[in-house]
Write an enzyme that holds these catalytic residues in place. Structure first.
Site, PDB file in Angstrom:
ATOM      1  N   PRO A 112       6.713  -7.366  -5.419  1.00 34.88           N
ATOM      2  CA  PRO A 112       5.623  -6.399  -5.592  1.00 34.88           C
ATOM      3  C   PRO A 112       6.080  -5.034  -6.101  1.00 34.88           C
ATOM      4  O   PRO A 112       7.102  -4.490  -5.671  1.00 34.88           O
ATOM      5  CB  PRO A 112       5.033  -6.295  -4.182  1.00 34.88           C
ATOM      6  CG  PRO A 112       5.303  -7.632  -3.581  1.00 34.88           C
ATOM      7  CD  PRO A 112       6.645  -8.039  -4.111  1.00 34.88           C
ATOM      8  N   CYS A 113       5.283  -4.497  -7.011  1.00 37.25           N
ATOM      9  CA  CYS A 113       5.624  -3.241  -7.679  1.00 37.25           C
ATOM     10  C   CYS A 113       5.151  -1.968  -6.978  1.00 37.25           C
ATOM     11  O   CYS A 113       5.757  -0.907  -7.184  1.00 37.25           O
ATOM     12  CB  CYS A 113       5.047  -3.244  -9.105  1.00 37.25           C
ATOM     13  SG  CYS A 113       5.635  -4.598 -10.135  1.00 37.25           S
TER      14      CYS A 113
END
Length: 346
Positions: free
Chosen positions: A80-81
């Protein structure tokens, strides 16, 4: 090249690695719509990918990772960013959504020959230098040398400015054999060139003129937050860029919302440009997917919002393929026996 693909999303990275010769043993993803996308395309196109595990990565690592020990050549994924994105609070390791620790735990248990993880370029900023150093030290303790690089999607034929931070790790004695992929020698197609056939598919007579005006690559396509907002083409600055290419950036069209013969378009009969986004064509889901580098046959499950989120959050397949081919090249040179590496690293 047997792989475990984590945080697989709609399969952008998985498609690219598949094209590079990967055999996906298992794909892990927690979004049910993305899982359905993976399962549907795997079945429809007979890709022979392995099981899609629709669930929590940390739970998979805790309960199932051990069964793959010594059987995997590559652990890959796009964790996840939000912990590192400029659009968020950039909490890094203090963000509960940070899954780098889970990814490294998976590497520790499975002992693949190679690791490939991607994220937003914000992770390469100075404020995260200590975090990157910690990740590198952890991998080194497991026997892997690693390196980060920022790769620009448009350098690999994608019609979009989409920089990504990519980490590659290999056994430290073999890492010197790895080289980052070279940029394409050809200039990427513009938005107009990329989408012309789709824009004119319902008889819009102004499609060719529009394509001549949409003469640049796309700005970064964003999928949006799961907590709020519908599908559009990003923040104000991005919308301005889309409008400069005469694309209506205020929403995404369904795949049947293609301009037809009745659409007026941006050019009047005397050749002047009509102002206002209502005179600009929308991008459909299929168009955005093509700009992201997905093949046209790839179908996305869920509503328009769910589908667009999958597309916008993906790693462009051509970039993943380019890196994957370089990793596979190293593996073919050293012909590493994964069981041997497990024993040697312990």
């Amino acid at each position: 090249m047997r792989t475990i693909e984590i945080c697989a999303g709609a399969g952008g990275q998985a498609i690219g690695l598949h094209m590079a010769g990967a055999e996906h043993v298992v794909l892990v993803e927690n979004d049910r719509h993305a899982c359905e996308t993976l399962e549907n395309n795997n079945r429809t196109h007979k890709l022979n990918w392995g099981e899609v595990i629709c669930g929590d990565l940390e739970e998979f690592v805790e309960k199932q990772a051990e069964s793959y020990r010594g059987q995997i050549d590559l652990v890959a994924g796009g964790v996840p960013c939000p912990p590192f994105s400029k659009a968020g609070k950039q909490l890094g390791g203090d963000d509960e959504r940070d899954l780098f620790p889970a990814a490294l735990k998976l590497v520790e248990i499975v002992r693949p020959t190679a690791v490939m993880l991607e994220n937003v370029p914000g992770l390469l900023e100075p404020k995260f230098a200590a975090y990157r150093k910690e990740l590198k030290a952890r991998l080194l303790s497991l026997g892997y040398e690693s390196e980060w690089a920022e790769l620009q999607a448009s350098d690999f034929g994608v019609s979009q400015l989409r920089p990504r931070a990519v980490l590659v790790a290999l056994p430290k004695q073999y890492f010197p054999l790895f080289e980052w992929p070279e940029h394409s020698k050809e200039k990427p197609k513009s938005v107009g060139e990329t989408l012309l056939d789709l824009m004119e598919s319902k008889g819009w007579e102004g499609a060719a003129n529009w394509a001549s005006l949409a003469n640049d690559v796309a700005p970064t396509i964003v999928g949006g937050s799961k907590k709020h907002g519908g599908p559009d083409l990003g923040p104000t600055r991005a919308k301005r860029k889309w409008h400069s290419m005469h694309v209506n950036g205020h929403r995404i069209g369904k795949n049947d919302e293609v301009p037809d013969k009745s659409f007026r378009g941006v050019l009047s009969k005397d050749g002047t440009i009509r102002e206002g986004h209502e005179n600009m064509p929308l991008l459909t889901l299929r168009m955005v997917a093509r700009l992201q580098g997905f093949p046209d046959y790839w179908e996305f499950a869920g509503s328009k919002t769910h589908a667009y989120r999958q597309i916008g959050n993906a790693f462009p397949p051509p970039v993943a393929e380019a890196v994957g081919r370089q990793i596979k090249s190293v593996l073919s040179k050293i012909n590493v026996d994964t069981d041997y590496f497990v024993e040697a690293a312990e």
